[in-house]
Scaffold this active site. Structure first.
Site, PDB file in Angstrom:
ATOM      1  N   TYR A 126     -47.162 -33.953 -24.633  1.00 39.05           N
ATOM      2  CA  TYR A 126     -46.333 -34.503 -25.921  1.00 39.05           C
ATOM      3  C   TYR A 126     -45.069 -34.873 -25.488  1.00 39.05           C
ATOM      4  O   TYR A 126     -44.558 -35.749 -26.134  1.00 39.05           O
ATOM      5  CB  TYR A 126     -46.368 -33.420 -26.980  1.00 39.05           C
ATOM      6  CG  TYR A 126     -45.470 -33.625 -28.194  1.00 39.05           C
ATOM      7  CD1 TYR A 126     -46.359 -34.358 -29.259  1.00 39.05           C
ATOM      8  CD2 TYR A 126     -44.447 -33.074 -28.493  1.00 39.05           C
ATOM      9  CE1 TYR A 126     -45.872 -34.563 -30.392  1.00 39.05           C
ATOM     10  CE2 TYR A 126     -43.808 -33.365 -29.697  1.00 39.05           C
ATOM     11  CZ  TYR A 126     -44.586 -33.968 -30.825  1.00 39.05           C
ATOM     12  OH  TYR A 126     -43.970 -34.456 -32.125  1.00 39.05           O
ATOM     13  N   SER A 151     -38.785 -36.823 -30.977  1.00 39.10           N
ATOM     14  CA  SER A 151     -38.791 -35.413 -31.014  1.00 39.10           C
ATOM     15  C   SER A 151     -37.748 -34.661 -30.146  1.00 39.10           C
ATOM     16  O   SER A 151     -37.343 -35.303 -29.143  1.00 39.10           O
ATOM     17  CB  SER A 151     -40.214 -34.920 -30.677  1.00 39.10           C
ATOM     18  OG  SER A 151     -40.522 -33.374 -30.044  1.00 39.10           O
TER      19      SER A 151
END
Length: 270
Positions: A165, A152
């Site tokens: 995250y 990500s």
């Protein structure tokens, strides 16, 4: 001359295949002749995706499982080997976030729910480690294999709010590099482990964070667009070509890398 991008008959196991991005990738790869084993928790969504692929002439099957359950994953592996005969590729697309592992604008680090923080770490990191351990075993028996993990933008940039995250995705980058070395040294050059790092794509998980009910961008969404040289969010199809490259012989000398697909977000400068 050999077509380096030929993936016909490639058996692709995909976790998180019922998500927006995973579903798009599964349909694309099936259209290129790959045979897709879709793993997920939502049986109805998985069945719908398989039906859509089959209506377009592709080959796919859905296996209901939990990426956090090693025993269930091992049973899936045996079922897939029975149905498809082997495993060529694993795409670890399962992951996600939880509200308690984020820091809202009116909160501080002390407001993080550490239980949910741990769950986010487990889902994204262990939810990649466990499938890799299970399905790599089948690849080793075949003497070759390819793994693609999902990273990500949060793994590269210290973004606000997404604390848990981001920590998990940074770990994915490290795990990818570690496994690339581990597999090549222990099992040979026919094993490759890479990752893809999507920029900002609208999914069910982040829709409310990036867009308003009327479809316009939130302030955070506007910040993303401002820092993306292409001036738009990604669409699921933007990932397909990079995934195709990473699982094909076109990248047979590529391992341990993180392919960024972000419209320039990660190289934005003032």
């Amino acid at each position: 001359m050999k077509n380096l991008f030929n993936i016909h008959d490639n058996v692709v196991v995909m976790t998180g295949g019922t998500g927006v991005l995973g579903g798009s990738i599964a349909k694309y790869l099936a259209a290129q002749g790959a045979r897709i084993a879709i793993l997920g928790r939502r049986e109805s969504a998985g069945t719908d995706l398989v039906n859509e692929i089959e209506e377009q002439g592709g080959v796919a099957q859905f296996y209901q499982t939990d990426v956090m359950d090693k025993v269930a994953l091992e049973q899936c592996r045996e079922d897939i080997l029975t149905d498809f005969g082997r495993v060529d590729t694993l795409i670890n697309a399962a992951g996600g976030n939880m509200a308690g592992a984020t820091i809202a604008p009116n909160q501080t680090f002390f407001d993080i729910d550490t239980d949910q923080f741990q769950k986010v770490l487990n889902l994204n990191l262990m939810g990649t480690v466990l499938p890799t351990q299970v399905f790599l075993h089948a690849m080793v028996n075949e003497g070759k294999g390819c793994v693609v993990n999902f990273s990500s933008m949060a793994a590269f940039r210290p973004m606000t709010r997404v604390c848990g995250y981001a920590a998990a995705k940074a770990a994915i980058n490290n795990f990818t590099a570690f496994m690339a070395h581990e597999t090549a040294k222990k099992f040979g050059e026919h094993f490759r482990v890479n990752a893809i790092a999507p920029g900002f794509f609208i999914t069910e998980q982040n829709r409310a964070l990036l867009t308003n009910p009327d479809g316009s961008y939130t302030e955070r969404g506007k910040d993303v667009i401002r820092q993306t040289p292409f001036g738009r969010m990604g669409v699921p199809e933007d990932l397909n070509g990079t995934i195709h490259y990473l699982i094909s012989d076109a990248s047979k000398f590529v391992t341990g890398t993180v392919a960024v697909v972000d419209g320039g977000f990660n190289i934005f400068t003032m």
